[in-house]
Design a protein around this motif. Structure first.
Motif, mmCIF file in Angstrom:
data_model
loop_
_atom_site.group_PDB
_atom_site.id
_atom_site.type_symbol
_atom_site.label_atom_id
_atom_site.label_comp_id
_atom_site.label_asym_id
_atom_site.label_seq_id
_atom_site.Cartn_x
_atom_site.Cartn_y
_atom_site.Cartn_z
ATOM 1 N N UNK A 28 -27.538 -12.293 -63.958
ATOM 2 C CA UNK A 28 -28.818 -11.797 -64.450
ATOM 3 C C UNK A 28 -29.818 -11.559 -63.316
ATOM 4 N N UNK A 29 -29.837 -12.475 -62.356
ATOM 5 C CA UNK A 29 -30.792 -12.379 -61.255
ATOM 6 C C UNK A 29 -30.236 -11.615 -60.060
ATOM 7 N N UNK A 30 -28.978 -11.164 -60.167
ATOM 8 C CA UNK A 30 -28.308 -10.434 -59.091
ATOM 9 C C UNK A 30 -28.366 -11.224 -57.788
ATOM 10 N N UNK A 31 -27.969 -12.491 -57.890
ATOM 11 C CA UNK A 31 -27.962 -13.390 -56.732
ATOM 12 C C UNK A 31 -26.522 -13.806 -56.424
ATOM 13 N N UNK A 32 -26.242 -14.177 -55.181
ATOM 14 C CA UNK A 32 -24.892 -14.650 -54.848
ATOM 15 C C UNK A 32 -24.572 -15.942 -55.608
ATOM 16 N N UNK A 33 -23.375 -15.999 -56.165
ATOM 17 C CA UNK A 33 -22.962 -17.164 -56.950
ATOM 18 C C UNK A 33 -23.076 -18.466 -56.150
ATOM 19 N N UNK A 34 -22.627 -18.512 -54.876
ATOM 20 C CA UNK A 34 -22.749 -19.781 -54.140
ATOM 21 C C UNK A 34 -24.199 -20.285 -54.031
ATOM 22 N N UNK A 35 -25.155 -19.381 -53.890
ATOM 23 C CA UNK A 35 -26.565 -19.780 -53.804
ATOM 24 C C UNK A 35 -27.050 -20.382 -55.120
ATOM 25 N N UNK A 36 -26.695 -19.729 -56.221
ATOM 26 C CA UNK A 36 -27.103 -20.228 -57.537
ATOM 27 C C UNK A 36 -26.432 -21.572 -57.818
ATOM 28 N N UNK A 37 -25.154 -21.694 -57.455
ATOM 29 C CA UNK A 37 -24.431 -22.955 -57.664
ATOM 30 C C UNK A 37 -25.075 -24.085 -56.862
ATOM 31 N N UNK A 38 -25.404 -23.842 -55.614
ATOM 32 C CA UNK A 38 -26.020 -24.885 -54.775
ATOM 33 C C UNK A 38 -27.343 -25.335 -55.384
ATOM 34 N N UNK A 39 -28.147 -24.398 -55.842
ATOM 35 C CA UNK A 39 -29.424 -24.725 -56.473
ATOM 36 C C UNK A 39 -29.211 -25.514 -57.762
ATOM 37 N N UNK A 40 -28.225 -25.109 -58.534
ATOM 38 C CA UNK A 40 -27.909 -25.779 -59.806
ATOM 39 C C UNK A 40 -27.505 -27.234 -59.551
ATOM 40 N N UNK A 41 -26.651 -27.452 -58.570
ATOM 41 C CA UNK A 41 -26.181 -28.808 -58.269
ATOM 42 C C UNK A 41 -27.338 -29.689 -57.800
ATOM 43 N N UNK A 42 -28.231 -29.124 -56.993
ATOM 44 C CA UNK A 42 -29.395 -29.892 -56.522
ATOM 45 C C UNK A 42 -30.262 -30.374 -57.682
ATOM 46 N N UNK A 43 -30.351 -29.558 -58.737
ATOM 47 C CA UNK A 43 -31.207 -29.900 -59.878
ATOM 48 C C UNK A 43 -30.587 -30.948 -60.805
ATOM 49 N N UNK A 44 -29.291 -31.205 -60.688
ATOM 50 C CA UNK A 44 -28.642 -32.163 -61.588
ATOM 51 C C UNK A 44 -29.059 -33.591 -61.262
ATOM 52 N N UNK A 45 -29.265 -34.345 -62.325
ATOM 53 C CA UNK A 45 -29.615 -35.757 -62.131
ATOM 54 C C UNK A 45 -28.361 -36.563 -61.834
ATOM 55 N N UNK A 46 -28.562 -37.683 -61.162
ATOM 56 C CA UNK A 46 -27.470 -38.628 -60.912
ATOM 57 C C UNK A 46 -27.376 -39.574 -62.097
ATOM 58 N N UNK A 47 -26.269 -40.108 -62.471
ATOM 59 C CA UNK A 47 -24.957 -39.725 -61.958
ATOM 60 C C UNK A 47 -24.560 -38.366 -62.515
ATOM 61 N N UNK A 48 -23.837 -37.644 -61.725
ATOM 62 C CA UNK A 48 -23.405 -36.308 -62.163
ATOM 63 C C UNK A 48 -22.289 -36.448 -63.190
ATOM 64 N N UNK A 49 -22.217 -35.495 -64.120
ATOM 65 C CA UNK A 49 -21.195 -35.581 -65.166
ATOM 66 C C UNK A 49 -19.778 -35.486 -64.596
ATOM 67 N N UNK A 50 -18.852 -36.181 -65.253
ATOM 68 C CA UNK A 50 -17.461 -36.200 -64.786
ATOM 69 C C UNK A 50 -16.846 -34.807 -64.762
ATOM 70 N N UNK A 51 -17.260 -33.955 -65.690
ATOM 71 C CA UNK A 51 -16.652 -32.627 -65.788
ATOM 72 C C UNK A 51 -17.208 -31.630 -64.762
ATOM 73 N N UNK A 52 -18.132 -32.067 -63.919
ATOM 74 C CA UNK A 52 -18.751 -31.162 -62.955
ATOM 75 C C UNK A 52 -17.721 -30.545 -62.005
ATOM 76 N N UNK A 53 -16.741 -31.325 -61.604
ATOM 77 C CA UNK A 53 -15.714 -30.814 -60.692
ATOM 78 C C UNK A 53 -14.981 -29.616 -61.272
ATOM 79 N N UNK A 54 -14.644 -29.690 -62.566
ATOM 80 C CA UNK A 54 -13.949 -28.563 -63.200
ATOM 81 C C UNK A 54 -14.888 -27.359 -63.284
#
Length: 144
Positions: A28-54
């Motif tokens: 939607x934002x026409x951004x590189x997937x790795x950049x959006x993923x890195x930002x998304x992971x930073x926003x996640x609270x600890x502990x991270x969900x077990x399914x995050x790896x998948x």
């Protein structure tokens, strides 16, 4: 009465939903997937969900094979271009095609059913039938 063991399906469905969130935002934002993923992971609270790896595996896999995945979707989506598809449908199809082609431990029927179920929850009334048809044709192609 003992609780039934938790199956992999709910965790994997949550992972697919997370993957959809990231891929949807990048698309939607026409951004590189790795950049959006890195930002998304930073926003996640600890502990991270077990399914995050998948979820991360799905996101990175779709990004890595995006040209091939999009080529297949465009070829098998009769009468539709990728640009005309709803963003949710396009990215659900990408996740499912990635699973169909590159994730051996997921049965084709499961990859398709999961995409259809998420479409039923998150997209248009026509989306489940549309995705089922496109993904079914791609699965037939992939098993040849």
């Amino acid at each position: 009465m003992p609780e039934a063991p938790k199956s992999q399906m709910p965790a994997r469905r949550k992972a697919r939903k997370r993957a959809l969130d990231v891929l949807f935002e990048a698309d939607l934002r026409d951004m590189p997937v790795p950049d959006v993923l890195a930002s998304y992971i930073k926003r996640l609270e600890q502990p991270r969900p077990e399914h995050l790896g998948y979820a991360i595996g799905l996101i990175e896999g779709v990004a890595e094979h995006l040209d091939r995945i999009d080529e297949l979707i465009a070829s098998y989506a009769e009468g539709w271009t990728l640009d005309r598809m709803p963003v949710v449908d396009r990215n659900l199809a990408r996740i499912a095609v990635y699973e169909l082609l590159y994730v051996d431990e997921i049965d084709d029927a499961v990859a398709i059913t999961e995409a259809v179920e998420l479409a039923r929850q998150m997209s248009t009334d026509d989306s489940p039938r549309f995705l089922n048809g496109v993904l079914g044709r791609i699965a037939e192609y992939a098993t040849r």
